[in-house]
Design a protein around this motif. Structure first.
Motif, short mmCIF file in Angstrom:
data_model
loop_
_atom_site.label_atom_id
_atom_site.label_comp_id
_atom_site.label_asym_id
_atom_site.label_seq_id
_atom_site.Cartn_x
_atom_site.Cartn_y
_atom_site.Cartn_z
N UNK B 169 0.83 -1.20 0.00
CA UNK B 169 0.00 0.00 0.00
C UNK B 169 0.86 1.26 0.00
N UNK B 170 1.85 1.26 0.89
CA UNK B 170 2.71 2.44 1.01
C UNK B 170 3.47 2.69 -0.30
N UNK B 171 3.98 1.61 -0.88
CA UNK B 171 4.69 1.74 -2.16
C UNK B 171 3.78 2.28 -3.26
N UNK B 172 2.50 2.00 -3.13
CA UNK B 172 1.54 2.42 -4.16
C UNK B 172 1.02 3.82 -3.95
N UNK B 186 4.24 -1.47 10.70
CA UNK B 186 5.38 -0.55 10.61
C UNK B 186 5.28 0.19 9.30
N UNK B 187 5.17 1.51 9.39
CA UNK B 187 5.05 2.32 8.18
C UNK B 187 6.00 3.51 8.29
N UNK B 192 -0.33 7.50 7.91
CA UNK B 192 -1.24 7.38 9.05
C UNK B 192 -1.76 5.95 9.17
N UNK B 193 -1.76 5.43 10.38
CA UNK B 193 -2.41 4.13 10.61
C UNK B 193 -3.45 4.30 11.71
#
Lengths: 217, 217
Positions: B169-172, B186-187, B192-193
């Motif tokens: 998700x983060x990469x996208x 871990x982001x 935001x989580x």
DNA sequence: TAGATTGTTAATCGATTAACAATC
DNA sequence: TAGATTGTTAATCGATTAACAATC
């Protein structure tokens, strides 16, 4: 000193962290680790070791200096403390989309909850089989709850119906309500209400996102 | 002094109470009431009036001494602040029972969220129509998320898959994750989580019930 | 005007974190 | 034994509640 058998109360934040520790401990157990220190647990979860120690103390398990805690005993103590080991039967009211999902989710049994029946007041929903459980008319709840000694009610009804359903649950002997509606229920003292505020949680997310995006402007 | 246009941050407890105020205000509005005092709002919700006043101040709405706040303006300001007025599109990953329910729940649009597509890695789920939305293969997420500028991801996958999906998700380009798994993701900083810990909430309920029952012995 | 209600500053409360003696 | 780690007491931090001047 806390004598054994005494009720060990934990703050809400502590209760919310215990499942996190459990998950981490399971990981250590799978890796074959016999003992674990608070520093290790805290490291994985990015928490303060002292906090972990304090949280774990509510389970009345004790560790050994230099050695740490016994992993299997600690897992066991957490499961015991959180009531994951003996299953409690519950009724669900509101067979809408969320209610149906919760009814079908088998994972709750792992946490000691078994939703054994669903109720709805809408005639068109009565008799429907949802994940092998029949939807019953709401007015049958009091009688069945008393006969089966049901103590937990799961509320997935509309906001409008929420307080009425809560009243009915309480009258039927239900002592704890897992409330998925956005309504603050009024219940007599001694009845537990745990709110799952999905819309509020979503609002926190979108507000924080808005703030993060603003910062980048 | 807080100049207009400045970012007004609110604590998490405050953000969680704002939807409660909104609901109460809607009630007053329906009753035709033009103005409302903090004491009135606090009375309904059994909160401290000062707290209500402080919470409402984050919306940068101001009241008039002796008169209170304008009900419609206040409702509007809360909706604005919480991002309920403009819809954000989101992707959901994990078309299991909970994911399916969230996909079918139309109520989130009221809170500014529109889940436009679902993804899953299980081949047997691909192509399924869930509430009018097709389940797509997970590997199509990065491309689609970037093209549609999707900023919010809803995670209803298994605990095992959680971190991997978060990374994807983060990469996208996803900047906010609504996390229904029991895993602490871990982001990178800035992402935001928001965790919805159903199992933890259930544990709080059953522990409190156990304590209440013990007390009666 | 009088007084109800706001907005804000100060005091309290509870939870987190730090410090440290006890101990395996 | 030496030192890592526990359990606990003290200090800090953040959120809630109380006190009060400003004002419509």
């Amino acid at each position: 000193m806390m004598t054994s058998g005494e009720i060990q109360t934990a703050s809400r934040p502590t209760l919310l962290r215990l499942p996190l520790y459990h998950r981490v401990l399971k990981g250590f157990a799978e890796a074959g680790q016999q003992h674990v220190s608070c520093t290790q647990i805290a490291g994985v979860l990015r928490l303060d070791p002292t906090q972990v120690r304090k949280d774990l103390s509510v389970t009345s398990i004790v560790g050994k200096p230099k050695v740490g805690y016994e992993v299997p005993a600690l897992i066991d103590a957490i499961e015991d403390y959180l009531g994951w080991k003996n299953t409690t039967e519950a009724f669900l009211v509101g067979a809408g989309s969320l209610g149906t999902a919760l009814l079908g989710y088998k994972g709750f049994k792992e946490y000691g909850l078994d939703i054994v029946a669903a109720f709805d007041s809408a005639p068109e929903k009565i008799g429907l089989q949802v994940h092998g459980k029949e939807v019953l008319p709401l007015d049958r709840l009091p009688d069945l709850a008393e006969r089966l000694h049901i103590l937990i009610g799961v509320m997935t009804v509309s906001a409008q119906a929420a307080q009425d359903v809560a009243n009915l649950m309480v009258l039927s002997g239900i002592r704890a309500i897992w409330n998925f509606t956005p309504v603050r229920l009024e219940v007599p003292e001694g009845v537990i209400v745990e709110n799952v505020q999905l819309s509020a949680s979503l609002s926190v997310l979108s507000r924080k996102l808005a703030e993060a995006l603003e910062k980048n402007t």
